[in-house]
Write a protein that holds these residues in place. Structure first.
Motif, PDB file in Angstrom:
ATOM      1  N   UNK A   5     -68.588  -7.616  15.526  1.00 19.43           N
ATOM      2  CA  UNK A   5     -69.496  -8.095  16.574  1.00 19.43           C
ATOM      3  C   UNK A   5     -68.891  -9.301  17.276  1.00 19.43           C
ATOM      4  N   UNK A   6     -68.333 -10.221  16.492  1.00 21.15           N
ATOM      5  CA  UNK A   6     -67.705 -11.414  17.055  1.00 21.15           C
ATOM      6  C   UNK A   6     -66.617 -11.024  18.053  1.00 21.15           C
ATOM      7  N   UNK A   7     -65.758 -10.092  17.662  1.00 18.28           N
ATOM      8  CA  UNK A   7     -64.678  -9.665  18.545  1.00 18.28           C
ATOM      9  C   UNK A   7     -65.218  -8.954  19.784  1.00 18.28           C
ATOM     10  N   UNK A   8     -66.217  -8.107  19.606  1.00 16.12           N
ATOM     11  CA  UNK A   8     -66.763  -7.352  20.737  1.00 16.12           C
ATOM     12  C   UNK A   8     -67.395  -8.282  21.769  1.00 16.12           C
ATOM     13  N   UNK A   9     -68.144  -9.277  21.320  1.00 19.25           N
ATOM     14  CA  UNK A   9     -68.784 -10.215  22.249  1.00 19.25           C
ATOM     15  C   UNK A   9     -67.728 -11.036  22.971  1.00 19.25           C
ATOM     16  N   UNK A  10     -66.745 -11.520  22.242  1.00 16.65           N
ATOM     17  CA  UNK A  10     -65.683 -12.310  22.864  1.00 16.65           C
ATOM     18  C   UNK A  10     -64.939 -11.485  23.904  1.00 16.65           C
ATOM     19  N   UNK A  11     -64.617 -10.249  23.575  1.00 17.92           N
ATOM     20  CA  UNK A  11     -63.898  -9.394  24.524  1.00 17.92           C
ATOM     21  C   UNK A  11     -64.760  -8.984  25.709  1.00 17.92           C
ATOM     22  N   UNK A  13     -61.775 -17.219  23.449  1.00 18.64           N
ATOM     23  CA  UNK A  13     -62.438 -18.180  22.552  1.00 18.64           C
ATOM     24  C   UNK A  13     -63.325 -17.511  21.504  1.00 18.64           C
ATOM     25  N   UNK A  14     -63.266 -18.030  20.279  1.00 18.87           N
ATOM     26  CA  UNK A  14     -64.180 -17.606  19.223  1.00 18.87           C
ATOM     27  C   UNK A  14     -64.341 -18.775  18.265  1.00 18.87           C
ATOM     28  N   UNK A  15     -65.279 -18.652  17.348  1.00 20.76           N
ATOM     29  CA  UNK A  15     -65.505 -19.743  16.417  1.00 20.76           C
ATOM     30  C   UNK A  15     -65.980 -19.257  15.076  1.00 20.76           C
ATOM     31  N   UNK A  16     -66.150 -20.207  14.154  1.00 19.32           N
ATOM     32  CA  UNK A  16     -66.750 -19.925  12.848  1.00 19.32           C
ATOM     33  C   UNK A  16     -67.907 -20.892  12.639  1.00 19.32           C
ATOM     34  N   UNK A  58     -74.348  -1.152  21.556  1.00 20.52           N
ATOM     35  CA  UNK A  58     -73.074  -1.828  21.290  1.00 20.52           C
ATOM     36  C   UNK A  58     -73.163  -3.286  21.711  1.00 20.52           C
ATOM     37  N   UNK A  59     -72.441  -4.155  21.021  1.00 21.07           N
ATOM     38  CA  UNK A  59     -72.509  -5.584  21.318  1.00 21.07           C
ATOM     39  C   UNK A  59     -72.109  -5.888  22.757  1.00 21.07           C
ATOM     40  N   UNK A  60     -71.092  -5.199  23.255  1.00 21.14           N
ATOM     41  CA  UNK A  60     -70.672  -5.434  24.635  1.00 21.14           C
ATOM     42  C   UNK A  60     -71.779  -5.073  25.617  1.00 21.14           C
ATOM     43  N   UNK A  61     -72.542  -4.035  25.290  1.00 26.30           N
ATOM     44  CA  UNK A  61     -73.652  -3.635  26.162  1.00 26.30           C
ATOM     45  C   UNK A  61     -74.747  -4.697  26.168  1.00 26.30           C
ATOM     46  N   UNK A  62     -74.974  -5.338  25.036  1.00 23.51           N
ATOM     47  CA  UNK A  62     -75.961  -6.421  24.982  1.00 23.51           C
ATOM     48  C   UNK A  62     -75.542  -7.543  25.921  1.00 23.51           C
ATOM     49  N   UNK A  63     -74.265  -7.902  25.900  1.00 25.08           N
ATOM     50  CA  UNK A  63     -73.768  -8.937  26.811  1.00 25.08           C
ATOM     51  C   UNK A  63     -73.971  -8.506  28.257  1.00 25.08           C
TER      52      UNK A  63
END
Length: 367
Positions: free
Chosen positions: A29-35, A67-70, A344-349
Motif C-alpha cells: 500500500x505504501x508503495x502504491x500510494x507513493x507511486x 518520498x515515503x516514510x516510516x 486499489x490504493x492508487x484508485x483511492x488516491x
C-alpha cells in the motif's frame, strides 16, 4: 480556492504530486500510494529489526526516489523492564478474566506465536531504538512518531537527511514539538482510528495551524479523512495536506483479513469506538465482542502499555489463527462510514483528488 490549491507546501518540499499521506502497515500500500503521487508511510511497531530493514529496502526498490516514510511508537508512558518483572505486574484478576473469556467462547489456543508475545512488550523501547537506527542508516526520507515526542532524534535525523514528523492530539503537545524544531506536525483529531485523543479534528487542526505560523512549520490534518471533501476542508483549516489511515486498510493491496475489509466497507460511522482493551491506550476500532467484553459490568480496568497487550497477546492471536470473526479487531476512525468499496490504493488516491478538484471547481462530485 482553485485546483492549484492541491499543489501545497507539502508537494513543494517533499516532491509528491498530491498532498495526501497514507499510513498503513502494508508495504504494498505504501508503495502504491507513493507511486500514485501521494506519500506512503509504513507502520513498523511490530517489525523486528531485520524485517524492518527488509521492508524499507523493498519499498525503495519499488518507488525509487519518490518520498515515503516510516512510523513507529515512542510512548511517553511505558512500563519498561525484563519479561519476568513485567509479567509479575499483571494482576491475577486480569489473567482470570482473559482465560474465562477464551474458555466461555470456546476459542482454541493459538497455533502461531503472537506478535505481542511478552518479549516484544518488554522490548518495545529497544525496538523503537532499532527502528530509528535502521531509518537513519537506510536514509529513509521521513520518520514519523505515532506516539511520543520525536525531538530526541532531530539532530541525528537531520544529519542523515531524514525529516522528522510528530503526531499530536493536543495543542500543548504541538507547542513542545514546534519549539523543538520538528519538521512537520500531524494534528490528529479524535475522529481518527487507532491511538487518538479527545479533541475533534475540526477543532484541533485550525488551532495547531495558527500556532504553526509562529514557527513556519507545515501541518497535516488527520482524523476521519477518507474522501476529497476532507482534503479540501483540511486545506481550508490551514493544513498543507492530510494524513489518513483507515481507508487504506480497505484496499486490494492491504494485508488485513478479507473479513475485516468487508467489515470496514459495511460499517457505519457510529461503529467506530474507543477502547483501551487491546493496547492499554485509547484506540479507535470497529466494535467487536472482544471490546464489548471489556466494557461489561465486572470487567477489570485495562492495564497500561505494554502490560495490556502482553495480557491479550495469546487470545488475540488465537482469534486471528482460528478466524473467530466476531472477536476480530480492526482499527477504524469515524470516517469509516464513507468507505463503500474495496479499491486499489492508487484508485483511492485518484478518487480523492478527483473529488477535491470537483469541489474546488464548484462542480458536482464524481459519481
Amino acid at each position: 480556492m482553485n485546483e492549484d490549491a492541491l499543489r501545497t507546501r507539502l508537494c513543494e518540499e517533499y516532491g509528491c504530486e498530491y498532498p495526501i499521506v497514507a499510513f498503513c502497515h502494508t508495504k504494498e500500500v505504501v508503495a502504491a500510494v507513493t507511486n500514485a503521487g501521494g506519500i506512503g508511510v509504513l507502520g513498523t511497531t511490530q517489525l523486528k529489526k531485520d524485517e524492518f530493514r527488509r521492508d524499507v529496502r523493498w519499498i525503495r526498490d519499488h518507488v525509487g526516489d519518490k518520498p515515503f516514510g516510516i512510523d513507529t511508537l515512542l510512548p511517553a508512558t511505558f512500563e519498561e523492564g525484563n519479561v519476568e518483572d513485567l509479567e509479575a505486574m499483571i494482576p491475577q484478576e486480569h489473567r482470570d478474566f482473559v482465560e474465562r473469556l477464551q474458555l466461555d467462547n470456546e476459542i482454541p489456543d493459538p497455533s502461531t506465536p503472537p506478535p505481542w508475545q511478552p518479549s516484544v512488550g518488554a522490548d518495545l523501547l529497544q525496538r523503537a531504538r532499532d527502528h530509528i537506527d535502521v531509518t537513519l542508516e537506510e536514509r529513509v526520507p521521513i520518520f514519523a512518531s505515532g506516539l511520543g515526542n520525536p525531538a530526541v532524534i532531530l539532530d541525528r535525523a537531520h544529519a542523515a537527511g531524514t525529516k522528522v514528523w510528530g503526531l499530536i492530539g493536543m495543542t500543548r503537545q504541538a507547542r513542545r514539538e514546534f519549539e523543538a524544531g520538528v519538521d512537520l506536525i500531524i494534528a490528529q483529531g479524535g475522529d481518527s482510528g487507532a491511538h487518538s485523543g479527545r479533541i475533534g479534528t475540526f477543532s484541533l487542526v485550525p488551532a495547531v495551524a495558527r500556532m504553526a505560523r509562529e514557527y513556519d512549520t507545515p501541518v497535516l490534518a488527520a482524523g476521519g479523512v477518507t474522501r476529497g471533501e476532507h482534503l479540501v476542508a483540511a486545506l481550508a483549516l490551514g493544513a498543507v495536506g492530510v494524513w489518513s489511515g483507515t481507508i487504506w486498510q480497505a484496499t486490494t493491496e492491504s494485508h488485513i483479513d478479507p473479513y475485516l475489509k468487508t467489515k470496514l466497507v459495511n460499517a457505519a460511522t457510529e461503529d467506530s469506538t474507543k477502547s483501551r482493551a487491546l493496547t492499554g491506550k485509547p484506540a479507535a476500532r470497529l466494535r467487536s465482542r472482544m471490546i464489548d467484553a471489556w466494557e461489561q459490568p465486572g470487567a477489570p480496568e485495562p492495564l497500561g502499555m505494554p502490560l495490556q497487550p502482553m495480557l491479550m497477546a495469546k487470545l488475540m492471536q488465537a482469534v486471528d489463527d482460528h478466524h473467530v470473526d466476531e472477536f476480530m479487531n480492526v482499527a477504524a476512525g469515524q470516517g469509516v462510514g464513507l468507505i463503500d468499496e474495496i479499491r486499489p490504493a492508487a484508485q483511492v488516491v485518484e478518487d480523492m483528488v478527483a473529488e477535491a478538484r470537483a469541489i474546488l471547481a464548484g462542480e458536482p462530485l464524481p459519481a
